[in-house]
Design a protein around this motif. Structure first.
Motif, PDB file in Angstrom:
ATOM      1  N   THR A 402       0.872  -1.329   0.262  1.00  0.00           N
ATOM      2  CA  THR A 402       0.197  -0.080   0.290  1.00  0.00           C
ATOM      3  C   THR A 402       0.824   1.453   0.080  1.00  0.00           C
ATOM      4  O   THR A 402       0.639   2.173  -0.846  1.00  0.00           O
ATOM      5  N   LEU A 403       1.896   1.184   0.818  1.00  0.00           N
ATOM      6  CA  LEU A 403       2.580   2.358   0.911  1.00  0.00           C
ATOM      7  C   LEU A 403       3.859   2.547  -0.172  1.00  0.00           C
ATOM      8  O   LEU A 403       4.797   3.374  -0.297  1.00  0.00           O
ATOM      9  N   LEU A 406       8.595  -0.250   2.373  1.00  0.00           N
ATOM     10  CA  LEU A 406       8.321   0.340   3.579  1.00  0.00           C
ATOM     11  C   LEU A 406       9.887   0.081   4.374  1.00  0.00           C
ATOM     12  O   LEU A 406      10.210  -1.168   4.495  1.00  0.00           O
ATOM     13  N   LEU A 478       2.744  10.177   7.700  1.00  0.00           N
ATOM     14  CA  LEU A 478       1.753  10.024   6.658  1.00  0.00           C
ATOM     15  C   LEU A 478       0.829  11.134   6.410  1.00  0.00           C
ATOM     16  O   LEU A 478       0.667  11.730   7.470  1.00  0.00           O
ATOM     17  N   MET A 482      -3.685   9.022   3.320  1.00  0.00           N
ATOM     18  CA  MET A 482      -3.236   7.689   3.561  1.00  0.00           C
ATOM     19  C   MET A 482      -3.540   6.923   5.043  1.00  0.00           C
ATOM     20  O   MET A 482      -3.811   5.740   5.001  1.00  0.00           O
ATOM     21  N   VAL A 488      -4.038   0.387   5.900  1.00  0.00           N
ATOM     22  CA  VAL A 488      -3.242   1.210   7.090  1.00  0.00           C
ATOM     23  C   VAL A 488      -4.228   1.137   8.361  1.00  0.00           C
ATOM     24  O   VAL A 488      -3.822   1.023   9.619  1.00  0.00           O
TER      25      VAL A 488
END
Length: 809
Positions: A402-403, A406, A478, A482, A488
């Motif tokens: 999603t990010l 990481l 963030l 987000m 998240v």
């Protein structure tokens, strides 16, 4: 709209003060209207930051209006505002937004005007159950004065917003006595009634038999919903995770996963009970809905959620049937201040009928307790990250995607592995400190002896806090969009569980709250391996019930066949916090209409050794060999310890087998299957301990003899009971007469009540504990049960009287 048009000047001033106290941040307030529809009284519920504040729905369902401010001055509702307003609006609660100066107000949802309630007509309802009334057409109808008396009292509790404590002896027909008022109240008034029971058996009887019949006779069409715990329902989101991450780590049969996936597409309910094939518990546990994993509004499958569908159905119902487990889950969440993200268990209700209420203290103690177990911590860690045959699994992997990467992932995985190692070490340390069986209370010498356990608890807490600090730093970096991403939020849901673990560790180490009992017990895991649980239990659950239940619900009806000791409700009311409720509380006792004096023989062998005597076990085994052969089975034998059960079984089973009698014993099969076999096989005997003293309903010839092998005194060795006994002693009261004796009498009444379940039942209750006639307190046991025939004599005399009674003529 100007605020003064909807809010009084006094209330406006209170709101400004609350906003100033919160330094201009968002505040959520509960508000009540005066007779003109103007907000007159407000109370602060929660405070937040400049953008949001938690909407604690369980505290807001019984108010007139919810008010919160927008510090920006822009009063247009956000999506979150609209979601909360919609949920509250279904309960008739208005929703207002104001600016910080409380000059303007935006009315999102108008509050429903309070409608006058239509009282129940007592005389008309009493006539329904009287001779010539519509219920007299029932098969096997009998007029029962106690049933009509109980109905009258329930009606008064509804009409007067009262609290009724009613002991209704076996055979009263109490379900009709409370269902008739409950259903008519739901018909005539816009208020929800909840009926809570302790057993599935009674729930099924109410929903499948009693309620449909009462509705048919009354001509009512009240919407009724049976509400189950959320673990009974499939979670589409969790199933999708299992499908995505690979089933080979969870399922030995690959076809089972496919069958579950196909069923999920076709089922309208998602209810495990509707699955047409067997799903093992360990598999269902991976795909069912769980409160701690629910993403609420942020769940991508929310629109198709089975739990939400049931809740919507419950919200549209006027009568809900639940069990005590679910009721206290709801109350527990309300006490914790959970908002709409985790959703409460039940919709708001104002009238509660609590059947099978005798174990209310135990139910409350269980649900108000906080627990930490290694298995629980490891379960959370696995949901964040684990490794399967196909590689990494868990929400951390999805968070990376999603990010878009990481950089902390490797370090976090190392942190999680260290937390897991600390958790396993915690298990090893505590198991080495604990006895092989039983529990330990954490006070005095026990704390010193368990110092290594507390050190390991501190080490676990430190590892968790280190990981939480790293997560917090990432979250601050963030942007807001987000942060609201479903993945998240799912990640933060699991992180929140770790925060709870860290808080528990601190509370358990400090042991600072004198109103809590801190204890530990050795337990067995699913596959039999040893483990342990650390527990914090309230010393007085009655105080919590009083604050969070009794004062929040308009009508409360508590009923059971066993609520009195020697004709007094005092003991039970003290344990559940009802003492001192004033004129609102009424107590009534309605004796059983069954003909105990003709149909039941109470036998006590006066020459039996005292139970603590070394020769008692040999005497008991010898007597049971004769008694159970004499009765030709048809017997329930109740013990107060599993060790005594095992010793007796070993002594008597071979002899009984020679007489072609089947001996069933607790522990050799699941409880319901044992009871089914006992009912089906007349020449059988069932040996049971604590859980079989109540909830066993075997009418007819299958059960003609109940043996109570010992008066059910509980030794105050359990930490919670020990602490409560000490509190009584500190108050100058006798723990024996104020706790142990009345508790044993109520338990004794439950055991005695297993024999006669229908008016035609007939048989013997044999008490082999001679203290019931040799000690002064024995009179209280005898005066707390219905009057019966008596055979109080030496053993040979008891056997003769039993034979005459069982085989007359």
């Amino acid at each position: 709209m100007k605020a003064e048009e909807r809010i009084s000047a006094r209330a406006c001033g209170k709101i400004r003060e609350a906003i100033a106290d919160a330094e201009g941040n968002e505040v959520v307030l509960a508000a009540w209207l005066d007779g003109e529809g103007t907000v007159e009284r407000v109370e602060v519920v929660s405070r937040g930051d400049v953008e949001s504040a938690p909407a604690v729905l369980r505290q807001l369902e019984r108010v007139d209006v919810v008010i919160h401010n927008h510090p920006s001055g822009v009063l247009a509702p956000s999506k979150a505002d609209l979601a909360v307003a919609g949920i509250l609006g279904e309960e008739g609660v208005g929703f207002y937004i104001v600016d910080n100066e409380v000059r303007h107000v935006y009315v999102v949802v108008e509050p429903l005007p309070e409608r006058p309630l239509t009282p129940l007509p007592e005389e008309e309802l009493a006539a329904l159950l009287s001779p010539g009334g519509p219920f007299s057409a029932m098969p096997h109808y009998e007029y029962r004065e106690g049933q009509v008396g109980l109905l009258r009292e329930v009606v008064r509790a509804f009409n007067d917003d009262g609290i009724l404590v009613a002991e209704a002896g076996t055979g009263i027909g109490k379900s009709y006595a409370y269902l008739i008022p409950a259903l008519l109240w739901g018909t005539n008034n816009e208020e929800r009634v909840v009926v809570s029971t302790a057993t599935i058996t009674l729930q099924q009887q109410l929903v499948e038999k009693d309620i449909p019949y009462v509705q048919k006779v009354l001509g009512t069409r009240v919407k009724v919903t049976l509400v189950k715990g959320r673990q009974n329902y499939l979670c589409r989101h969790r199933l999708a995770e299992v499908l995505e991450e690979g089933a080979e780590d969870l399922f030995t049969d690959p076809d089972l996963l496919k069958a579950l996936a196909d069923w999920a597409v076709s089922t309208p309910t998602g209810d495990r009970a509707d699955i047409p094939f067997h799903v093992p518990d360990e598999v269902w546990g991976q795909v069912c809905s769980e409160a701690e994993l629910c993403m609420g509004l942020r769940c991508p499958d929310r629109e198709r959620c089975f739990v939400l569908r049931v809740r919507k159905e419950a919200a549209a119902s006027r009568l809900l049937v639940v069990n005590h487990h679910l009721l206290f889950s709801d109350l527990s969440m309300r006490m914790e201040g959970r908002g709409f993200d985790t959703a409460a268990v039940l919709p708001g209700f104002s009238r509660l009928i609590l059947d099978e209420a005798h174990n209310l203290e135990d139910s409350a103690s269980s649900f108000f307790s906080q627990v930490l177990s290694p298995e629980g911590v490891l379960r959370v860690l696995r949901r964040i990250h684990s490794r399967g045959r196909r590689g990494a699994k868990g929400v951390l992997r999805r968070l990376e995607k999603t990010l878009g990467g990481l950089e902390q992932a490797g370090e976090w995985i190392a942190d999680l592995n260290r937390i897991a190692e600390r958790t396993e070490a915690l298990r090893g340390v505590w198991l080495a400190l604990l006895p092989e069986e039983g529990t330990v209370r954490m006070d005095g010498d026990a704390v010193s002896r368990c110092a290594p356990g507390f050190e390991s608890l501190f080490a676990l807490q430190e590892e968790i806090l280190g990981f939480l600090g790293e997560v917090d730093r990432l979250m601050k970096s963030l942007d807001e969009a987000m942060k609201d991403h479903p993945v998240v939020q799912e990640f933060l849901l699991h992180v929140r569980r770790l925060r709870d673990v860290a808080r528990f560790c601190q509370a358990y180490r400090d042991r600072a709250d004198a109103e809590q009992v801190y204890w530990v017990e050795r337990v067995r895991r699913t596959r039999g391996e040893p483990s342990f649980r650390l527990v914090i239990t309230p010393l007085d659950p009655g105080a919590l019930l009083r604050e969070h239940l009794y004062e929040a619900v308009k009508t409360l009806v508590f009923t059971s066949a066993t609520l009195t000791v020697g004709g007094s409700f005092t003991f039970w009311e003290e344990t559940v916090g009802l003492v001192g409720m004033g004129d609102r509380l009424r107590e009534r006792a309605f004796p059983s209409p069954f003909p105990y004096e003709e149909h039941v023989l109470l036998s006590v062998p006066t020459d039996a050794p005292p139970p603590e005597d070394a020769g008692y076990q040999a005497y008991l085994s010898s007597l049971l060999k004769e008694v159970l052969v004499l009765s030709e089975g048809h017997a329930l034998v109740l013990f107060t310890s599993y060790r005594m059960l095992e010793d007796t079984y070993r002594d008597v089973a071979p002899v009984l087998l020679d007489h072609k009698l089947l001996v069933l014993k607790q522990g050799e099969d699941e409880r319901s299957r044992l009871l089914s076999r006992f009912k089906e096989i007349p020449a059988s005997i069932l040996f049971g301990t604590e859980s079989f003293w109540e909830g066993v309903d075997v009418p007819g010839e299958a059960l003609q003899l109940v043996v109570l092998c010992r008066l059910p005194f509980r030794v105050p060795s359990h930490p919670v009971l020990q602490a409560r006994v000490e509190r009584l002693a500190a108050e100058g009261k006798s723990p024996f007469y104020h706790r142990q004796l009345p508790e044993a009498i109520m338990r004794f009444k439950q055991g005695f009540g297993r024999l006669m379940r229908r008016t035609t039942d007939r048989g013997v209750v044999l008490v082999t504990d001679s203290r019931i006639v040799s000690r002064s307190y024995g009179r209280l046991f005898l005066s707390s049960i219905p009057r019966t025939r008596l055979a109080v004599t030496h053993t040979e005399g008891v056997l003769r009287e039993m034979e005459r009674f069982l085989y007359p003529g």
